[in-house]
Design an enzyme around this catalytic site. Structure first.
Site, mmCIF file in Angstrom:
data_model
loop_
_atom_site.group_PDB
_atom_site.id
_atom_site.type_symbol
_atom_site.label_atom_id
_atom_site.label_comp_id
_atom_site.label_asym_id
_atom_site.label_seq_id
_atom_site.Cartn_x
_atom_site.Cartn_y
_atom_site.Cartn_z
ATOM 1 N N GLU A 70 0.855 -1.190 0.000
ATOM 2 C CA GLU A 70 0.000 0.000 0.000
ATOM 3 C C GLU A 70 0.887 1.233 0.000
ATOM 4 O O GLU A 70 1.835 1.334 0.786
ATOM 5 C CB GLU A 70 -0.908 0.009 1.235
ATOM 6 C CG GLU A 70 -1.774 1.275 1.320
ATOM 7 C CD GLU A 70 -2.810 1.220 2.442
ATOM 8 O OE1 GLU A 70 -2.839 0.226 3.195
ATOM 9 O OE2 GLU A 70 -3.579 2.201 2.550
ATOM 10 N N ASN A 127 -4.719 4.770 -2.039
ATOM 11 C CA ASN A 127 -5.864 5.334 -1.331
ATOM 12 C C ASN A 127 -6.502 6.435 -2.180
ATOM 13 O O ASN A 127 -5.821 7.326 -2.661
ATOM 14 C CB ASN A 127 -5.426 5.902 0.015
ATOM 15 C CG ASN A 127 -5.023 4.810 0.967
ATOM 16 O OD1 ASN A 127 -5.856 4.106 1.524
ATOM 17 N ND2 ASN A 127 -3.717 4.626 1.128
ATOM 18 N N GLU A 181 -8.301 1.848 -2.827
ATOM 19 C CA GLU A 181 -8.907 1.765 -1.489
ATOM 20 C C GLU A 181 -9.737 3.012 -1.222
ATOM 21 O O GLU A 181 -9.251 4.129 -1.324
ATOM 22 C CB GLU A 181 -7.808 1.659 -0.416
ATOM 23 C CG GLU A 181 -6.985 0.383 -0.509
ATOM 24 C CD GLU A 181 -6.135 0.149 0.738
ATOM 25 O OE1 GLU A 181 -6.151 0.996 1.658
ATOM 26 O OE2 GLU A 181 -5.451 -0.895 0.778
ATOM 27 N N ASP A 207 -11.950 0.522 2.743
ATOM 28 C CA ASP A 207 -10.945 0.724 3.792
ATOM 29 C C ASP A 207 -11.629 1.064 5.120
ATOM 30 O O ASP A 207 -12.753 1.582 5.127
ATOM 31 C CB ASP A 207 -10.049 1.903 3.373
ATOM 32 C CG ASP A 207 -8.655 1.808 3.954
ATOM 33 O OD1 ASP A 207 -8.425 1.040 4.897
ATOM 34 O OD2 ASP A 207 -7.773 2.546 3.451
ATOM 35 N N GLU A 209 -5.854 -4.524 8.987
ATOM 36 C CA GLU A 209 -4.758 -3.550 9.088
ATOM 37 C C GLU A 209 -4.480 -3.309 10.566
ATOM 38 O O GLU A 209 -5.339 -3.544 11.420
ATOM 39 C CB GLU A 209 -5.113 -2.243 8.366
ATOM 40 C CG GLU A 209 -6.349 -1.542 8.916
ATOM 41 C CD GLU A 209 -6.629 -0.178 8.267
ATOM 42 O OE1 GLU A 209 -6.172 0.078 7.151
ATOM 43 O OE2 GLU A 209 -7.339 0.613 8.918
#
Ligand code: C2E
Ligand code: MG
Ligand code: MG
Ligand code: MG
Length: 301
Positions: A59, A127, A159, A189, A246
Site C-alpha cells: 500500500e 488510497n 482503497e 478501507d 490492518e
C-alpha cells in the site's frame, strides 16, 4: 471516546518527533506549494497472507516532510486537500510516483537483484478519496498512467474509506462499476467505522474489505473488538471478498486472524510503512529469513 483518544495518541507516537504542533499551523498555501514543488513522497507498507506470510501487495501512503514545519501526517493534509479541491491533484501525483515505483520493482533487473520474481505479481494499493468518485477524468487519467507504464489495472487496488461521500450511491455505483470493468480492484478501507451498511456493500462491486485498525490493534484486550473483527471477516467471506486486517502489531493477533481465516494482514508486526529503497532491503531480508526457516524445518523432518 476514550478508546478513540488512546488510538489517536498511539498514532501520533508513530510520527516523527519533528511533528510538534505543525498540523495546526499548516495551511492550504503550504499544501499547494508542496504539490508544486513535489514535496509529497510515499511510504510503502506490505500486505501478506495470514496463513503463509507470503507478500501479495503493497500500500502506498502519502508522506509530507515540510522543510519548516516538519512531518505533517496524512490525517491532517488529506482532509485539507479534500476541503480545498487539491485532492485530485494529490491523488494523481501519488499515483504517478507509485506506478513508477511498481514498474521499477517489477522489472527484470530488480527480479535479478532480488533473486526471484515474487514482486512481479505484487499488487499496488492506492488510497483514493471518496470525494473523487464523481470525477471521471481523474480515473481516466489513472488508467492512462497505468497504460503508459504497461501495468495492468488488475494489479491496482483502489482503497476507498467509507465516508458520507460514498452514500451518494448512484454516482458511486456508476464510477465503481466502470472501474471494475476496466480491471481495477476495489477495496473498502477502515470498515466498521463509517457509514457503510451491509446493503451498500452487496450492491457495490468491491473486491476487498479491510477491518479498521482500531479493532485489530485492540483485539487482544477487547472482546468487543474481536466481535467486530469476526463479523467483518465473516461478512467479507460470505460476499466472496478478500478480507484484510490492518494494524496487526503482534503475533497473537495474527494467529487469531489466521484462525478466523482472515486472508491478509498488514501492520507493524510485518513492517511499518517504508521509504522506497528500504522496502526492497526489507523484502530481501525477509525472504532469506523465510528460506532459512524452511530449510531448518525440512532438515528437522
Ligand atoms: P489507511 O489507508 O487506513 O492506512 C493505514 C494507516 O495505518 C497508515 O497511517 C499506516 O501507517 C497505519 N498503520 C499501519 N499499520 C499499523 C499498525 O500496525 N499500527 C498502527 N498504529 N498504525 C498502523 P497513515 O500513513 O498515517 O495514513 C493515515 C490515513 O491517511 C490512511 O489510512 C489513508 O486514509 C490516508 N491516506 C494516506 N495516504 C493517502 C493518499 O495518498 N491518498 C488519500 N486519499 N488518503 C491517504
Ligand atoms: Mg488504505
Ligand atoms: Mg485503513
Ligand atoms: Mg485508516
Amino acid at each position: 471516546e476514550l478508546l478513540h483518544q488512546a488510538i489517536e495518541s498511539r498514532e501520533t507516537a508513530d510520527h516523527s518527533p519533528a511533528e510538534g504542533n505543525a498540523p495546526r499551523d499548516v495551511n492550504v498555501q503550504d499544501l499547494e506549494e508542496a504539490l508544486t514543488l513535489g514535496q509529497i513522497h510515499l511510504a510503502y507498507q506490505p500486505k501478506v497472507r495470514c496463513r503463509t506470510g507470503t507478500i501479495v501487495g503493497v500500500e502506498a501512503l502519502a508522506r509530507w516532510q515540510h522543510p519548516r514545519l516538519g512531518f505533517i501526517p496524512p490525517d491532517v493534509f488529506i482532509p485539507l486537500a479534500e476541503a480545498h479541491d487539491l485532492i485530485d491533484r494529490l491523488t494523481l501525483q501519488v499515483t504517478e510516483q507509485a506506478l513508477d515505483w511498481l514498474a521499477d520493482i517489477s522489472s527484470d533487473d530488480t527480479a535479478r537483484r532480488v533473486g526471484q520474481h515474487a514482486l512481479q505479481e505484487t499488487v499496488l494499493s492506492l488510497n483514493v478519496s471518496a470525494r473523487s468518485l464523481g470525477n471521471v477524468a481523474l480515473f481516466d487519467a489513472i488508467l492512462q498512467r497505468c497504460r503508459e507504464r504497461d501495468i495492468a489495472p488488475e494489479r491496482i487496488v483502489l482503497e476507498l474509506t467509507e465516508t458520507s461521500a460514498m452514500q451518494d450511491a448512484i454516482t458511486s455505483l456508476d464510477t465503481l462499476t466502470r472501474l471494475r470493468l476496466q480491471g481495477f480492484q476495489l477495496s473498502i478501507d477502515d470498515f466498521g467505522t463509517g457509514y457503510s451498511s451491509m446493503v451498500q456493500l452487496v450492491r457495490l462491486p468491491f473486491s476487498e474489505i479491510k477491518v479498521d485498525k482500531r479493532f485489530v490493534m485492540t483485539a487482544n484486550d477487547s472482546e468487543e473488538s474481536r466481535a467486530v473483527i469476526r463479523s467483518v471477516v465473516e461478512l467479507g467471506r460470505s460476499l466472496g471478498l478478500n478480507t484484510t486486517a490492518e494494524g496487526v502489531e503482534d503475533g497473537e493477533t495474527l494467529a487469531y486472524l489466521d484462525a478466523l481465516k482472515c486472508d491478509l494482514a498488514q501492520g507493524y508486526l510485518i513492517s511499518r510503512p517504508l521509504p522506497p529503497d528500504a522496502f526492497l532491503d526489507w523484502f530481501i531480508a525477509r525472504e532469506s529469513q523465510r528460506e532459512e526457516r524452511r530449510l531448518v524445518a525440512l532438515a528437522g523432518l
